[in-house]
Write a protein that holds these residues in place. Structure first.
Motif, PDB file in Angstrom:
ATOM      1  N   GLY A  33      30.461  38.100  47.012  1.00 22.76           N
ATOM      2  CA  GLY A  33      30.267  39.168  46.038  1.00 22.76           C
ATOM      3  C   GLY A  33      29.433  40.324  46.538  1.00 22.76           C
TER       4      GLY A  33
ATOM      5  N   VAL B 293      39.993  37.678  44.002  1.00 24.64           N
ATOM      6  CA  VAL B 293      38.908  36.748  43.663  1.00 24.64           C
ATOM      7  C   VAL B 293      38.521  35.934  44.897  1.00 24.64           C
ATOM      8  CG1 VAL B 293      38.270  34.762  42.246  1.00 24.64           C
ATOM      9  CG2 VAL B 293      39.480  36.692  41.211  1.00 24.64           C
TER      10      VAL B 293
ATOM     11  N   SER C 236      33.520  44.259  44.464  1.00 27.23           N
ATOM     12  CA  SER C 236      33.969  43.195  43.555  1.00 27.23           C
ATOM     13  C   SER C 236      35.479  43.052  43.612  1.00 27.23           C
ATOM     14  CB  SER C 236      33.552  43.519  42.119  1.00 27.23           C
ATOM     15  OG  SER C 236      34.300  44.633  41.635  1.00 27.23           O
ATOM     16  N   ALA C 237      35.969  41.930  43.105  1.00 28.37           N
ATOM     17  CA  ALA C 237      37.413  41.688  43.032  1.00 28.37           C
ATOM     18  C   ALA C 237      38.085  42.791  42.223  1.00 28.37           C
ATOM     19  CB  ALA C 237      37.681  40.316  42.416  1.00 28.37           C
ATOM     20  N   GLU C 238      37.469  43.203  41.140  1.00 28.76           N
ATOM     21  CA  GLU C 238      38.050  44.247  40.292  1.00 28.76           C
ATOM     22  C   GLU C 238      38.162  45.576  41.035  1.00 28.76           C
ATOM     23  OE1 GLU C 238      39.806  46.366  37.318  1.00 28.76           O
ATOM     24  OE2 GLU C 238      39.697  44.200  37.610  1.00 28.76           O
TER      25      GLU C 238
ATOM     26  N   GLU D 257      36.469  38.176  47.150  1.00 33.26           N
ATOM     27  CA  GLU D 257      35.127  38.325  46.599  1.00 33.26           C
ATOM     28  C   GLU D 257      34.301  37.053  46.819  1.00 33.26           C
ATOM     29  OE1 GLU D 257      32.840  39.604  42.475  1.00 33.26           O
ATOM     30  OE2 GLU D 257      34.880  38.839  42.340  1.00 33.26           O
TER      31      GLU D 257
ATOM     32  N   GLU E 189      31.308  40.945  54.597  1.00 38.64           N
ATOM     33  CA  GLU E 189      30.969  41.800  53.465  1.00 38.64           C
ATOM     34  C   GLU E 189      32.018  42.909  53.414  1.00 38.64           C
ATOM     35  OE1 GLU E 189      27.128  43.213  54.583  1.00 38.64           O
ATOM     36  OE2 GLU E 189      26.175  41.255  54.292  1.00 38.64           O
TER      37      GLU E 189
ATOM     38  N   GLN F 257      28.740  43.775  48.021  1.00 42.05           N
ATOM     39  CA  GLN F 257      29.395  45.081  48.043  1.00 42.05           C
ATOM     40  C   GLN F 257      30.525  45.198  47.029  1.00 42.05           C
ATOM     41  OE1 GLN F 257      27.927  47.471  49.445  1.00 42.05           O
ATOM     42  NE2 GLN F 257      26.786  46.622  51.127  1.00 42.05           N
TER      43      GLN F 257
END
Length: 115
Positions: free
Chosen positions: A33, A25, A37-39, A28, A108, A35
């Motif tokens: 955010g 997180v 994502s944290a997931e 990200e 990024e 490119q």
């Protein structure tokens, strides 16, 4: 890229530290955010199946980076090998862009994957 710009090295080191701490997180948020994502970062690290650790200081002395075309050295594309407890330097790498604009650095995260 000359890694003499300590700000770039410090930023890369911070992002790697967050990855090692599994604070996706934070990565990200720092990359706004853009490119990855944290997931997706979490998924890439988990699928690799090994425990990330901080690389030795020497790993930050020779960063694989190239200036983006027509960017006048303001945008750097970086590939950085991540390290694991099990392997040392691993096949997993972080790919990102660092944008230097009026003294401000942005990052990024494009990809985290095995080569």
């Amino acid at each position: 890229m000359s890694t003499s710009d300590r700000r770039v090295v410090a930023l890369l080191r911070q992002v790697v530290a967050w990855l090692v701490a599994r604070d996706f997180v934070a990565v990200e948020a720092r990359s706004r955010g853009v490119q990855l994502s944290a997931e997706l970062m979490r998924q890439a690290v988990e699928e690799y199946g090994r425990t990330l650790v901080m690389p030795p200081d020497e790993a930050f002395l020779d960063i694989d980076a190239i200036a983006a075309a027509n960017s006048d050295g303001r945008i750097w594309s970086i590939r950085f090998d991540l390290w694991t407890q099990e392997e040392g330097r691993s096949d997993l790498s972080l790919e990102c862009n660092v944008v230097i604009d009026n003294g401000t650095l942005d990052i990024e995260v494009d990809n985290i994957h095995a080569l």
